[in-house]
Scaffold this motif. Structure first.
Motif, PDB file in Angstrom:
ATOM      1  N   ILE A   1     123.177  22.092  66.663  1.00 16.12           N
ATOM      2  CA  ILE A   1     122.879  23.507  66.447  1.00 16.12           C
ATOM      3  C   ILE A   1     121.459  23.826  66.908  1.00 16.12           C
ATOM      4  O   ILE A   1     121.203  24.889  67.502  1.00 16.12           O
ATOM      5  N   ARG A   2     120.514  22.902  66.662  1.00 16.30           N
ATOM      6  CA  ARG A   2     119.140  23.106  67.148  1.00 16.30           C
ATOM      7  C   ARG A   2     119.140  23.268  68.666  1.00 16.30           C
ATOM      8  O   ARG A   2     118.482  24.163  69.207  1.00 16.30           O
ATOM      9  N   GLU A   3     119.891  22.414  69.331  1.00 16.73           N
ATOM     10  CA  GLU A   3     119.980  22.503  70.793  1.00 16.73           C
ATOM     11  C   GLU A   3     120.599  23.830  71.212  1.00 16.73           C
ATOM     12  O   GLU A   3     120.123  24.487  72.151  1.00 16.73           O
ATOM     13  N   TYR A   4     121.663  24.232  70.509  1.00 18.18           N
ATOM     14  CA  TYR A   4     122.338  25.484  70.858  1.00 18.18           C
ATOM     15  C   TYR A   4     121.424  26.680  70.655  1.00 18.18           C
ATOM     16  O   TYR A   4     121.364  27.591  71.516  1.00 18.18           O
ATOM     17  N   VAL A   5     120.699  26.715  69.541  1.00 20.69           N
ATOM     18  CA  VAL A   5     119.797  27.841  69.270  1.00 20.69           C
ATOM     19  C   VAL A   5     118.711  27.924  70.354  1.00 20.69           C
ATOM     20  O   VAL A   5     118.383  29.015  70.824  1.00 20.69           O
ATOM     21  N   GLY A   6     118.190  26.775  70.762  1.00 22.89           N
ATOM     22  CA  GLY A   6     117.214  26.788  71.842  1.00 22.89           C
ATOM     23  C   GLY A   6     117.776  27.380  73.123  1.00 22.89           C
ATOM     24  O   GLY A   6     117.080  28.115  73.846  1.00 22.89           O
ATOM     25  N   TRP A   7     119.041  27.051  73.406  1.00 19.70           N
ATOM     26  CA  TRP A   7     119.680  27.582  74.615  1.00 19.70           C
ATOM     27  C   TRP A   7     119.983  29.070  74.486  1.00 19.70           C
ATOM     28  O   TRP A   7     119.670  29.846  75.383  1.00 19.70           O
ATOM     29  N   VAL A   8     120.573  29.476  73.354  1.00 24.99           N
ATOM     30  CA  VAL A   8     121.028  30.856  73.228  1.00 24.99           C
ATOM     31  C   VAL A   8     119.865  31.847  73.210  1.00 24.99           C
ATOM     32  O   VAL A   8     119.990  32.982  73.668  1.00 24.99           O
ATOM     33  N   LYS A   9     118.723  31.413  72.720  1.00 26.29           N
ATOM     34  CA  LYS A   9     117.532  32.290  72.729  1.00 26.29           C
ATOM     35  C   LYS A   9     117.114  32.652  74.148  1.00 26.29           C
ATOM     36  O   LYS A   9     116.550  33.717  74.393  1.00 26.29           O
ATOM     37  N   GLN A  10     117.399  31.764  75.089  1.00 27.96           N
ATOM     38  CA  GLN A  10     117.024  31.999  76.492  1.00 27.96           C
ATOM     39  C   GLN A  10     117.995  32.921  77.213  1.00 27.96           C
ATOM     40  O   GLN A  10     117.731  33.353  78.340  1.00 27.96           O
ATOM     41  N   GLN A  11     119.141  33.227  76.562  1.00 28.15           N
ATOM     42  CA  GLN A  11     120.175  34.021  77.219  1.00 28.15           C
ATOM     43  C   GLN A  11     120.016  35.519  76.965  1.00 28.15           C
ATOM     44  O   GLN A  11     120.673  36.335  77.593  1.00 28.15           O
ATOM     45  N   ALA A  12     119.186  35.877  76.011  1.00 27.56           N
ATOM     46  CA  ALA A  12     119.060  37.297  75.621  1.00 27.56           C
ATOM     47  C   ALA A  12     118.411  38.116  76.731  1.00 27.56           C
ATOM     48  O   ALA A  12     117.603  37.606  77.495  1.00 27.56           O
TER      49      ALA A  12
END
Length: 304
Positions: A293-304
């Motif tokens: 989830i930490r990895e996913y949150v780091g990725w999804v923040k870059q998609q906004a």
């Protein structure tokens, strides 16, 4: 080098599989889109509506002569299957049928992996769920995956195909732009809260994409008689627990997580897989849920 065809190569699992298996295979991708979504990737690519024309597929297979076909094409949206079941039937069953028809005249029998789903189980009577437990899907999506499995069994039995069906439970990982982890972030962006359906006590068996891909590699190398595998971690995690881990990774307190008590049609209550068979062929979990989830949150923040 051996050759692999990945259908639905622009989708989440298909795209990740292309990157993972390219070390050992020459990859050919098939998808509805006019091009492969990752610019600069080394891949042979064909645009094809798989649900419409087995002859076009047969031409592609003749040219490629694949050793392996990873069939990732199809919808993975339970809600959409309820709204438009015919579209789900087209994407999830007709595309598989055309693929199998296209191979029928081939002397070569490639290994085939059909991505099924834990959705075939519906609400199981007991946990953990084994591959031999009764199937009772509660959505058109689950019904169509069950029909796909039966089609694969028929082609194995009657036409000598080599197909394994993998029942993937709750897949997640960077690059997934739908389903629970994506929806949580969109809600957080819009409201500062994480408002979810259900009570929070519903459970799932989450598995990171990196673990899924290693499981698929093990299944490809398996020589035994079993045709169906649960692909999961054998761990029951509540939606509340997952949402609270997510909130913490966002730097928020867990009180931003709320549940409305409403059950969505087609959503099961509790899932935990028996993965004895997968472990038997060498599977071990590598990605911890919190780290995933930490990895996913780091990725999804870059998609906004």
């Amino acid at each position: 080098m051996k050759k692999m065809i990945i259908t639905g190569v622009n989708g989440f699992i298909g795209r990740c599989a292309m990157e993972y298996f390219s070390k050992d295979y020459e990859i050919t991708g098939i998808d509805l889109a006019d091009r492969y979504c990752e610019d600069g990737a080394e891949i042979h690519y064909y645009q094809c509506n798989m649900s419409k024309d087995s002859q076009e597929l047969a031409n592609i297979f003749t040219g490629v002569q694949p050793d392996v076909i990873l069939h990732c094409a199809g919808s993975a949206n339970v809600g959409a299957s309820i709204v438009n079941p015919m579209a789900d039937l087209d994407g999830n069953l007709h595309s598989l049928y055309q693929l199998l028809l296209a191979l029928q005249s081939f002397e070569k029998r490639p290994k085939i992996i059909f991505l099924s789903s834990a959705g075939v189980y519906g609400n199981p009577k007991q946990l953990p769920i084994t591959e031999k437990d009764a199937l009772a899907p509660i959505s058109p999506y689950g019904v169509h995956k069950q029909m796909g499995e039966e089609l694969c069994s028929y082609y194995n039995r009657v036409h000598g195909y080599h197909i394994r069906c993998v029942r993937i439970f709750s897949a997640y990982g960077s690059g997934l732009r739908k389903q629970l982890l994506w929806d949580i972030y969109q809600k957080y962006l819009n409201t500062g809260r994480i408002d979810l359906f259900g009570t929070g006590n519903e459970t799932r068996d989450f598995i990171h994409i990196s673990d899924i891909l290693r499981a698929l590699e093990l299944i490809l190398g398996y020589q035994g008689p079993e045709e169906i595998f649960n692909v999961a971690n054998g761990e029951e995690v509540s939606i509340r627990e997952l949402a609270e881990i997510y909130a913490a990774q966002l730097g928020e307190k867990t009180d931003i997580v709320r549940f409305n008590g409403e059950t969505k049609v087609g959503d099961p209550q509790n899932w935990r897989a028996d993965i004895s068979l997968l472990k038997k062929i060498g599977y071990e979990k590598k990605m911890d849920l919190t780290e995933g989830i930490r990895e996913y949150v780091g990725w999804v923040k870059q998609q906004a």
